[in-house]
Design an enzyme around this catalytic site. Structure first.
Site, PDB file in Angstrom:
ATOM      1  N   ASP A  13       0.940  -1.155  -0.064  1.00 41.15           N
ATOM      2  CA  ASP A  13      -0.003   0.022  -0.075  1.00 41.15           C
ATOM      3  C   ASP A  13       0.826   1.007  -0.120  1.00 41.15           C
ATOM      4  O   ASP A  13       2.440   1.022   0.216  1.00 41.15           O
ATOM      5  CB  ASP A  13      -0.764  -0.061   1.313  1.00 41.15           C
ATOM      6  CG  ASP A  13      -1.971   1.145   1.327  1.00 41.15           C
ATOM      7  OD1 ASP A  13      -2.360   1.681   0.195  1.00 41.15           O
ATOM      8  OD2 ASP A  13      -2.334   1.578   2.261  1.00 41.15           O
ATOM      9  N   SER A  14       0.528   2.328  -0.206  1.00 45.86           N
ATOM     10  CA  SER A  14       0.941   3.660  -0.217  1.00 45.86           C
ATOM     11  C   SER A  14       1.373   4.022   1.010  1.00 45.86           C
ATOM     12  O   SER A  14       2.397   4.808   1.418  1.00 45.86           O
ATOM     13  CB  SER A  14       0.292   4.680  -0.789  1.00 45.86           C
ATOM     14  OG  SER A  14      -0.922   4.959   0.018  1.00 45.86           O
ATOM     15  N   TYR A  45      -0.856   8.146  -2.762  1.00 41.67           N
ATOM     16  CA  TYR A  45      -0.981   7.983  -4.308  1.00 41.67           C
ATOM     17  C   TYR A  45      -2.467   8.695  -4.964  1.00 41.67           C
ATOM     18  O   TYR A  45      -2.310   8.852  -6.143  1.00 41.67           O
ATOM     19  CB  TYR A  45      -1.307   6.243  -4.364  1.00 41.67           C
ATOM     20  CG  TYR A  45      -0.172   5.620  -4.449  1.00 41.67           C
ATOM     21  CD1 TYR A  45       1.235   5.835  -4.190  1.00 41.67           C
ATOM     22  CD2 TYR A  45      -0.205   4.084  -4.725  1.00 41.67           C
ATOM     23  CE1 TYR A  45       2.156   5.166  -4.123  1.00 41.67           C
ATOM     24  CE2 TYR A  45       0.821   3.209  -4.762  1.00 41.67           C
ATOM     25  CZ  TYR A  45       2.076   3.611  -4.517  1.00 41.67           C
ATOM     26  OH  TYR A  45       3.084   2.882  -4.553  1.00 41.67           O
ATOM     27  N   GLY A  46      -3.373   8.839  -4.174  1.00 44.18           N
ATOM     28  CA  GLY A  46      -4.402   9.468  -4.487  1.00 44.18           C
ATOM     29  C   GLY A  46      -4.453  10.813  -5.286  1.00 44.18           C
ATOM     30  O   GLY A  46      -5.172  11.230  -6.347  1.00 44.18           O
ATOM     31  N   CYS A  77      -4.451  -1.478  -1.958  1.00 40.27           N
ATOM     32  CA  CYS A  77      -4.660  -0.117  -2.223  1.00 40.27           C
ATOM     33  C   CYS A  77      -5.592  -0.114  -3.322  1.00 40.27           C
ATOM     34  O   CYS A  77      -5.138  -0.392  -4.528  1.00 40.27           O
ATOM     35  CB  CYS A  77      -3.365   0.329  -2.536  1.00 40.27           C
ATOM     36  SG  CYS A  77      -3.218   2.180  -3.007  1.00 40.27           S
ATOM     37  N   ASN A  78      -6.779   0.689  -3.179  1.00 41.81           N
ATOM     38  CA  ASN A  78      -7.657   0.761  -4.172  1.00 41.81           C
ATOM     39  C   ASN A  78      -7.033   1.599  -5.632  1.00 41.81           C
ATOM     40  O   ASN A  78      -7.284   1.277  -6.636  1.00 41.81           O
ATOM     41  CB  ASN A  78      -8.794   1.491  -3.805  1.00 41.81           C
ATOM     42  CG  ASN A  78      -9.737   0.412  -2.972  1.00 41.81           C
ATOM     43  OD1 ASN A  78      -9.420   0.688  -1.754  1.00 41.81           O
ATOM     44  ND2 ASN A  78     -10.948  -0.123  -3.549  1.00 41.81           N
ATOM     45  N   THR A  79      -6.279   2.845  -5.027  1.00 46.75           N
ATOM     46  CA  THR A  79      -5.982   3.552  -6.218  1.00 46.75           C
ATOM     47  C   THR A  79      -4.871   2.692  -6.869  1.00 46.75           C
ATOM     48  O   THR A  79      -4.932   2.715  -8.328  1.00 46.75           O
ATOM     49  CB  THR A  79      -5.259   4.746  -5.489  1.00 46.75           C
ATOM     50  OG1 THR A  79      -6.111   5.634  -4.979  1.00 46.75           O
ATOM     51  CG2 THR A  79      -4.474   5.662  -6.735  1.00 46.75           C
ATOM     52  N   GLU A 155      -3.830   8.110   8.533  1.00 40.07           N
ATOM     53  CA  GLU A 155      -2.571   7.809   8.890  1.00 40.07           C
ATOM     54  C   GLU A 155      -2.062   8.326  10.289  1.00 40.07           C
ATOM     55  O   GLU A 155      -1.463   8.003  10.922  1.00 40.07           O
ATOM     56  CB  GLU A 155      -1.593   8.543   7.920  1.00 40.07           C
ATOM     57  CG  GLU A 155      -1.810   7.871   6.387  1.00 40.07           C
ATOM     58  CD  GLU A 155      -0.688   6.692   6.185  1.00 40.07           C
ATOM     59  OE1 GLU A 155       0.529   6.639   6.884  1.00 40.07           O
ATOM     60  OE2 GLU A 155      -1.056   5.812   5.675  1.00 40.07           O
ATOM     61  N   CYS A 187     -11.234   3.128  -0.282  1.00 37.02           N
ATOM     62  CA  CYS A 187      -9.765   3.245  -0.099  1.00 37.02           C
ATOM     63  C   CYS A 187      -9.490   2.619   1.252  1.00 37.02           C
ATOM     64  O   CYS A 187     -10.213   2.638   2.299  1.00 37.02           O
ATOM     65  CB  CYS A 187      -9.528   4.946   0.208  1.00 37.02           C
ATOM     66  SG  CYS A 187      -7.836   5.116   1.145  1.00 37.02           S
ATOM     67  N   THR A 188      -8.389   1.789   1.108  1.00 36.19           N
ATOM     68  CA  THR A 188      -8.274   0.928   2.298  1.00 36.19           C
ATOM     69  C   THR A 188      -7.713   1.583   3.622  1.00 36.19           C
ATOM     70  O   THR A 188      -7.970   0.961   4.618  1.00 36.19           O
ATOM     71  CB  THR A 188      -7.128  -0.281   1.986  1.00 36.19           C
ATOM     72  OG1 THR A 188      -5.814   0.456   1.652  1.00 36.19           O
ATOM     73  CG2 THR A 188      -7.574  -1.048   0.862  1.00 36.19           C
ATOM     74  N   HIS A 189      -7.585   2.778   3.506  1.00 37.56           N
ATOM     75  CA  HIS A 189      -7.405   3.713   4.672  1.00 37.56           C
ATOM     76  C   HIS A 189      -8.725   3.974   5.494  1.00 37.56           C
ATOM     77  O   HIS A 189      -8.721   4.132   6.785  1.00 37.56           O
ATOM     78  CB  HIS A 189      -6.594   5.168   4.193  1.00 37.56           C
ATOM     79  CG  HIS A 189      -5.294   5.098   4.293  1.00 37.56           C
ATOM     80  ND1 HIS A 189      -4.889   4.776   2.943  1.00 37.56           N
ATOM     81  CD2 HIS A 189      -4.139   5.335   4.940  1.00 37.56           C
ATOM     82  CE1 HIS A 189      -3.308   4.845   3.130  1.00 37.56           C
ATOM     83  NE2 HIS A 189      -2.959   5.151   4.292  1.00 37.56           N
TER      84      HIS A 189
END
Length: 261
Positions: A13-14, A45-46, A77-79, A155, A187-189
């Site tokens: 992931d980012s 990344y977004g 990571c979706n993006t 984050e 978004c996995t966040h």
């Protein structure tokens, strides 16, 4: 070909959003070795271009695969998945599981036939989202909203910083007042902010792909050998590493070997 029981899953992931996918996977496969990679040097990344992500992610995953020899890679990571998944699969000779917006289960759950897709700016504008909506939510109004601010807030939460509920409410304000009863956390966040999002979007069900991805990983590795006992996982950061609260959060996922490249 026989699989080495010590061969890990490689989660990518980012940042730390992929922990929302790692958690359900650990619940299903508790002794699976884990290497978790946060591309913190390129976070977030977004806000990056499709061309940059399409070039960076396969190259980086190629090097990581050579280094760690995983049995399977997960782009948590979706993006990165909506942009780079085909390129990664072409570059690697191991199974690669991507993360895509959970529009189908959201449409199945919705009663008002108005669903939201909450992701990064890069994810919500992808044609892949158009295709998912057309295939699985053709009778729904699909509201899309991208928020880089929510990624930063997730984050910050894991790094031990207090989260202002007003900041979360402001980030999702465009989705309010439109009869939406289900929101896809694309978004996995964002599952890391589930409590804050529930306050900002009262009465709206949240759907994410974490448990489905975990089941897919278990299916692809069925019958493979595993260690008898879980071992401390590796958390690898390409840029700045975690502070003490984030290191404690990683340890809750048994990611205790923190490294930097």
């Amino acid at each position: 070909m026989a699989v080495d029981p010590a061969a890990p899953f490689l989660f990518f992931d980012s940042g730390v959003g992929g922990l929302s996918v790692l958690g359900p996977t650990r619940a299903l496969l508790p002794t699976a070795p884990i290497v978790y990679v946060a591309d913190s040097a390129a976070f977030p990344y977004g806000t990056r271009s499709e061309a940059e992500i399409a070039a960076r992610v396969p190259a980086l995953l190629g090097r990581l695969t050579e280094r760690f020899r995983p049995r399977l890679a997960v782009i948590a990571c979706n993006t990165a998945s909506t942009i780079a998944l085909p390129y990664v699969r072409a570059a690697l000779d191991i199974p690669v599981v991507g993360t895509v917006p959970a529009i189908k289960p959201a449409a199945e759950l919705s009663r008002t036939r108005v669903i939201g897709v909450l992701g990064t700016e890069a994810t919500v504008r992808q044609p892949y989202v158009d295709d998912l909506a057309a295939a699985h939510a053709a009778d729904c109004t699909v509201l899309r909203h991208g928020s880089a601010g929510l990624v930063a807030l997730a984050e910050a939460k894991l790094a031990g910083e207090p989260i202002d509920p007003a900041a979360v409410a402001a980030a999702v304000a465009p989705l309010t007042g439109q009869k939406m009863d289900v929101v896809v956390l694309a978004c996995t966040h964002f599952p890391l902010l589930a409590e804050e999002l529930a306050l900002a979007l009262p009465g709206v069900a949240q759907v994410d792909g974490g448990s489905g991805i975990a089941r897919r990983i278990a299916h692809l590795t069925a019958g493979q050998p595993w260690p008898v006992q879980p071992s401390p996982g590796i958390a690898l950061f390409t840029g700045g590493g975690p502070n003490a609260p984030l290191a404690e959060a990683l340890a809750r996922y048994n990611l205790r070997d923190v490294r930097h490249v």
